[in-house]
Scaffold this active site. Structure first.
Site, mmCIF file in Angstrom:
data_model
loop_
_atom_site.group_PDB
_atom_site.id
_atom_site.type_symbol
_atom_site.label_atom_id
_atom_site.label_comp_id
_atom_site.label_asym_id
_atom_site.label_seq_id
_atom_site.Cartn_x
_atom_site.Cartn_y
_atom_site.Cartn_z
ATOM 1 N N ARG A 40 58.576 2.015 46.318
ATOM 2 C CA ARG A 40 58.450 0.893 47.260
ATOM 3 C C ARG A 40 57.520 -0.211 46.757
ATOM 4 O O ARG A 40 57.240 -1.150 47.465
ATOM 5 C CB ARG A 40 57.947 1.426 48.619
ATOM 6 C CG ARG A 40 58.873 2.487 49.204
ATOM 7 C CD ARG A 40 58.337 3.120 50.481
ATOM 8 N NE ARG A 40 59.228 4.197 50.927
ATOM 9 C CZ ARG A 40 59.172 5.449 50.443
ATOM 10 N NH1 ARG A 40 58.267 5.775 49.510
ATOM 11 N NH2 ARG A 40 60.012 6.388 50.862
ATOM 12 N N GLN A 107 52.940 14.058 45.828
ATOM 13 C CA GLN A 107 54.295 13.788 46.317
ATOM 14 C C GLN A 107 55.239 13.623 45.127
ATOM 15 O O GLN A 107 56.449 13.503 45.306
ATOM 16 C CB GLN A 107 54.311 12.516 47.173
ATOM 17 C CG GLN A 107 53.399 12.593 48.387
ATOM 18 C CD GLN A 107 53.242 11.255 49.070
ATOM 19 O OE1 GLN A 107 53.991 10.912 49.996
ATOM 20 N NE2 GLN A 107 52.286 10.483 48.628
ATOM 21 N N VAL A 109 57.227 14.446 41.542
ATOM 22 C CA VAL A 109 58.027 15.584 41.080
ATOM 23 C C VAL A 109 58.090 15.634 39.549
ATOM 24 O O VAL A 109 58.909 16.337 38.982
ATOM 25 C CB VAL A 109 59.458 15.493 41.683
ATOM 26 C CG1 VAL A 109 59.402 15.620 43.207
ATOM 27 C CG2 VAL A 109 60.176 14.190 41.280
ATOM 28 N N HIS A 127 56.878 17.775 47.449
ATOM 29 C CA HIS A 127 58.291 17.365 47.348
ATOM 30 C C HIS A 127 59.003 18.069 46.203
ATOM 31 O O HIS A 127 60.063 17.626 45.750
ATOM 32 C CB HIS A 127 58.384 15.831 47.195
ATOM 33 C CG HIS A 127 57.918 15.103 48.421
ATOM 34 N ND1 HIS A 127 57.501 13.800 48.401
ATOM 35 C CD2 HIS A 127 57.776 15.527 49.694
ATOM 36 C CE1 HIS A 127 57.133 13.445 49.628
ATOM 37 N NE2 HIS A 127 57.273 14.476 50.425
ATOM 38 N N CYS A 160 76.915 26.577 39.873
ATOM 39 C CA CYS A 160 76.145 27.792 39.610
ATOM 40 C C CYS A 160 77.019 28.840 38.921
ATOM 41 O O CYS A 160 78.151 29.102 39.339
ATOM 42 C CB CYS A 160 75.641 28.350 40.950
ATOM 43 S SG CYS A 160 74.742 29.906 40.786
ATOM 44 N N THR A 201 50.043 5.598 46.604
ATOM 45 C CA THR A 201 51.052 5.965 47.598
ATOM 46 C C THR A 201 50.977 4.999 48.778
ATOM 47 O O THR A 201 49.892 4.601 49.203
ATOM 48 C CB THR A 201 50.881 7.421 48.105
ATOM 49 O OG1 THR A 201 51.738 7.638 49.227
ATOM 50 C CG2 THR A 201 49.460 7.769 48.473
HETATM 51 N N1 APR Z 1 47.962 1.818 40.407
HETATM 52 C C1 APR Z 1 47.801 1.832 41.766
HETATM 53 N N2 APR Z 1 48.834 1.730 42.641
HETATM 54 C C2 APR Z 1 50.078 1.597 42.115
HETATM 55 C C3 APR Z 1 50.332 1.562 40.716
HETATM 56 C C4 APR Z 1 49.202 1.677 39.854
HETATM 57 N N3 APR Z 1 49.332 1.659 38.517
HETATM 58 N N4 APR Z 1 51.668 1.407 40.525
HETATM 59 C C5 APR Z 1 52.239 1.357 41.749
HETATM 60 N N5 APR Z 1 51.288 1.459 42.696
HETATM 61 C C6 APR Z 1 51.455 1.495 44.165
HETATM 62 C C7 APR Z 1 52.608 0.665 44.678
HETATM 63 O O1 APR Z 1 52.168 -0.668 44.940
HETATM 64 C C8 APR Z 1 52.959 1.399 45.976
HETATM 65 O O2 APR Z 1 52.214 0.881 47.079
HETATM 66 O O3 APR Z 1 51.810 2.831 44.483
HETATM 67 C C9 APR Z 1 52.535 2.848 45.707
HETATM 68 C C10 APR Z 1 53.725 3.782 45.542
HETATM 69 O O4 APR Z 1 54.308 3.925 46.816
HETATM 70 P P1 APR Z 1 55.796 4.511 46.956
HETATM 71 O O5 APR Z 1 56.678 3.862 45.943
HETATM 72 O O6 APR Z 1 56.162 4.438 48.419
HETATM 73 O O7 APR Z 1 55.664 6.020 46.500
HETATM 74 P P2 APR Z 1 55.153 7.239 47.371
HETATM 75 O O8 APR Z 1 54.172 6.804 48.394
HETATM 76 O O9 APR Z 1 54.757 8.283 46.407
HETATM 77 O O10 APR Z 1 56.506 7.715 48.117
HETATM 78 C C11 APR Z 1 56.432 8.899 48.869
HETATM 79 O O11 APR Z 1 58.816 8.763 49.251
HETATM 80 O O12 APR Z 1 60.818 8.196 48.257
HETATM 81 C C12 APR Z 1 60.036 9.268 48.698
HETATM 82 O O13 APR Z 1 59.987 11.473 47.951
HETATM 83 C C13 APR Z 1 59.687 10.175 47.563
HETATM 84 O O14 APR Z 1 57.580 11.233 47.031
HETATM 85 C C14 APR Z 1 58.188 10.012 47.413
HETATM 86 C C15 APR Z 1 57.759 9.596 48.805
#
Ligand code: APR
Length: 254
Positions: A40, A107, A109, A127, A160, A201
């Site tokens: 995201r 979160q 994988v 996850h 499988c 995250t």
């Molecule tokens: N340093 C700090 N923050 C970062 C960096 C970085 N180098 N690169 C990206 N980010 C930030 C992004 O701006 C974003 O806000 O990390 C965040 C990642 O958020 P998501 O893409 O939503 O990932 P996540 O929160 O892990 O998603 C949770 O959603 O799609 C499902 O199962 C999937 O485990 C995942 C879960």
């Protein structure tokens, strides 16, 4: 050293130095500097292709052979296979070596935490993992490399060998239930923490995002390290907007 740091970073560093039971919660943002896109963020997988998020459900995968064939092609070329841990992953290993890491809930994988040297017993993969496969029919599991070899050899939707069932990665897809014992452990360690650090995250996927208010309610301090604001910033004592690979070595290093 500490007096050269921006105030919030110095504050975060001193909170870590004063903590005994740090629980770290990571998301896709900690692995972007290893070449694995997040979901995201500005260049995220769902950001670039919103339809992909809807298709990434268990129901679609089980019902539609075309979805499975496309998923296997994507797995074949995943950047995860060549990704190496970065300074952010390694900083969490340093925190563990200082005797301060109570648990590492991720979160992600990609298993980059384990590859960096974090103790497997401390890593809670809420996850699942993309490095193993899972048969939806009989539950058989194993290294996903075995399935990727079969796809490369021309089986575009490998079944499988024991029961003929559908094979997926051992990750938890949308619509698939989480493993209760794993989630229970994540919530328990959040309540045992004296400091919770959420890294990379958006904190918008539940129930894992609940670790932040749960930790706070149990008396922990909260630090959020993320490139952009998150849904939980209001619960944090310190919010650091920046790059995890740059900030974590300063925060966690001895
Ligand atoms: N340093 C700090 N923050 C970062 C960096 C970085 N180098 N690169 C990206 N980010 C930030 C992004 O701006 C974003 O806000 O990390 C965040 C990642 O958020 P998501 O893409 O939503 O990932 P996540 O929160 O892990 O998603 C949770 O959603 O799609 C499902 O199962 C999937 O485990 C995942 C879960």
């Amino acid at each position: 050293m500490a007096d050269e740091l921006p105030e919030p970073v110095a504050a975060a560093r001193s909170m870590v130095d004063g903590a005994a039971r740090v629980v770290v919660l990571t998301g896709a943002g900690i692995s972007t500097d290893s070449g694995i896109p997040d979901f995201r963020g500005p260049n995220g997988v769902w950001t670039k292709n919103p339809a992909a998020e809807k298709a990434a459900t268990l129901q679609h995968y089980l019902a539609d052979a075309e979805v499975r064939r496309a998923a296997w092609q994507t797995r074949l070329t995943s950047p995860t296979w060549s990704a190496e841990p970065n300074a952010g992953h390694r900083a969490i290993v340093d925190l563990e070596q200082r005797g301060k890491l109570h648990a590492l809930v991720t979160q992600n994988v990609d298993e980059l935490h384990q590859k960096a040297g974090s103790s497997r017993g401390l890593v809670v993969e809420v996850h699942g993992t993309m490095r193993r496969y899972h048969c939806w029919g009989c539950g058989d599991e194993g290294p996903i490399a075995l399935m990727i070899d079969r796809v490369r050899a021309g089986e575009l939707d490998p079944r499988c060998t024991h029961c003929g069932g559908i094979i997926k990665s051992a990750t938890v897809s949308f619509g698939q239930s989480l493993v209760p014992e794993v989630i229970d452990r994540a919530m328990r360690v959040a309540e045992e923490a004296d400091l919770l650090v959420a890294i990379g995250t958006t904190l918008q996927v539940y129930p894992v995002a609940n670790m932040v208010p749960r930790a706070r309610a149990a008396g922990a301090a909260v630090i959020i390290v993320n490139a952009e604001p998150t849904k939980m910033d209001r619960h944090a004592d310190v919010v650091l907007h920046g790059n995890a690979s740059d900030l974590l070595p300063v925060m966690f290093g001895g």
